[in-house]
Design a protein around this motif. Structure first.
Motif: not given
Length: 404
Positions: A177-186
């Motif tokens: 899994v690549s997390f690109y600029g993923v926010g903490n609402g996820t």
């Protein structure tokens, strides 16, 4: 992933990525094919649900478009078709994925070819920060990054990703899994990356928090961060099988950067990580490699099985450890700290009474086992209270049943 890119290589890859994603028409996925399987072979442009217990075939690069939610129910098996096109799923900015398996019925993302590097894995692009300016995903050429650290890209729970790591070239490979600029609402909990040929999980900036994560026998790094990731993580396992049984060596258990082109770039990477068990498969490679200006708070960790269990590099990274901006507490190593700059040394590490060096660990079922004594971080509601070092306590194996 080694990612200090050259502009020419990026230009070449951009053309390749546009061809693999944009040359197909943007219609909803096709329906059942002969034999009862469902084929997902086009960008997802309206809400779609993959039904519990069903098997789906993934072929090509499939993007979930802005405003659309891809829902994956418990027990779904998604099989990437090993053919002439790279298969992957990419959730674009403004789109969501709601993939919630259970311990009894995990979601399995795998490939027809049961070998590392067979398909392109899962990519999520959000609107949270990076320190690398405007970014495009390494695979899929999708925009990521912004200023909304509370951004919500959906929910991932109880998912096993097998045999990822498809390589376009030496610089562009696909993680589990690549997390690109993923926010903490996820929400991200209970994920395993199994036998990938690149990193298990990589964070390109962002603020996403993760919990109950397992990276098993990934040939590059088990966990990798860069571009200013400052999320939280708890209960993290990296395990590398013996090289003789795999047929390949593995790189770092954690490779940790702020920004390789500008070590001082802001926002500075500063994740807070607790309860990690990180076990390598020998060799002279680093276990946890802190470098390129990254900061970190690492608590309740066991690190073993690499020639250099913990290395620190670059002035910015070592100074942050020396002045207390970064913290290593309740960390136990089977060796000692290696310092490239000589600013933060093994002497500094052992000056913290809760840290241990040159330890001999005992494991059950490869990585089950803890060491008494730990820091309680539960004043922060994200963290579960613990009083031990390590990720998986005997009698409380949260990896049982849904992982390989």
């Amino acid at each position: 992933m080694k990612k200090y890119w050259k502009s020419a290589a990026m230009a070449l890859f951009t053309g390749m990525a546009l061809c693999t994603t944009s040359c197909s028409d943007n219609t909803t996925p096709s329906g059942p094919e002969e034999g009862g399987q469902n084929v997902i072979d086009k960008d997802i442009t309206e809400n779609m649900t993959l039904k519990s217990g069903e098997t789906y075939t993934l072929t090509g690069g499939v993007h979930v478009k802005p405003g659309v939610t891809l829902t994956i129910e418990p027990g779904v098996t998604l099989i990437a078709k090993y053919d002439e096109v790279v298969d992957y799923i990419l959730v674009e900015q403004g789109a969501k994925i709601n993939a919630q398996g259970t311990a009894e019925n995990p979601i399995i993302m795998t490939s027809e070819k049961k070998e590392a590097g067979a398909w392109g894995g899962l990519h999520i692009c959000g609107y949270a920060h990076t320190n690398n300016g405007s970014g495009l995903s390494e695979i899929g050429n999708a925009a990521y990054g912004g200023s909304n650290d509370n951004d919500n890209s959906g929910t991932l729970k109880y998912i096993r990703l097998e045999y990822t790591g498809y390589a376009f070239d030496e610089e562009h490979e696909a993680n589990g899994v690549s997390f690109y600029g993923v926010g903490n609402g996820t929400t991200v909990e209970h994920l395993q990356a199994y036998k990938g040929s690149d990193d298990g999980f990589e964070f390109f900036g962002g603020s996403v928090n993760v919990k109950y994560m397992v990276a098993t026998s990934c040939s590059d790094d088990s966990f990798d961060w860069t571009e200013g990731w400052n999320g939280k993580a708890q209960f993290v396992v990296a395990y590398q099988e013996a090289e003789g049984s795999l047929g390949y060596d593995c790189d770092c258990l954690m490779e940790c950067d702020n920004n390789g082109n500008n070590n001082a770039a802001t926002p500075v990477a500063h994740p807070v990580i607790a309860n990690a068990t990180l076990i390598g498969n020998g060799g002279t490679e680093q276990g946890v490699r802190l470098r390129a200006g990254t900061q970190v708070e690492l608590y309740n960790a066991l690190i073993a099985g690499k020639g250099k269990p913990l290395t620190v590099e670059t002035n910015e990274t070592e100074n942050a450890l020396k002045d207390g901006t970064s913290k290593l507490e309740y960390v136990a190593l089977d060796g000692e700290v290696s310092s490239k700059q000589g600013i933060y040394t093994n002497t500094d590490f052992t000056a913290v009474a809760s840290n241990l060096t040159n330890q001999v660990f005992q494991w059950k079922n490869n990585y089950v086992g803890t060491v008494s004594g730990g820091k309680d971080l539960s004043d922060d509601s994200f963290f579960t209270a613990t009083d031990y070092k390590g990720a998986v306590k005997e009698g409380e194996d949260w990896t049982a049943g849904w992982t390989l």
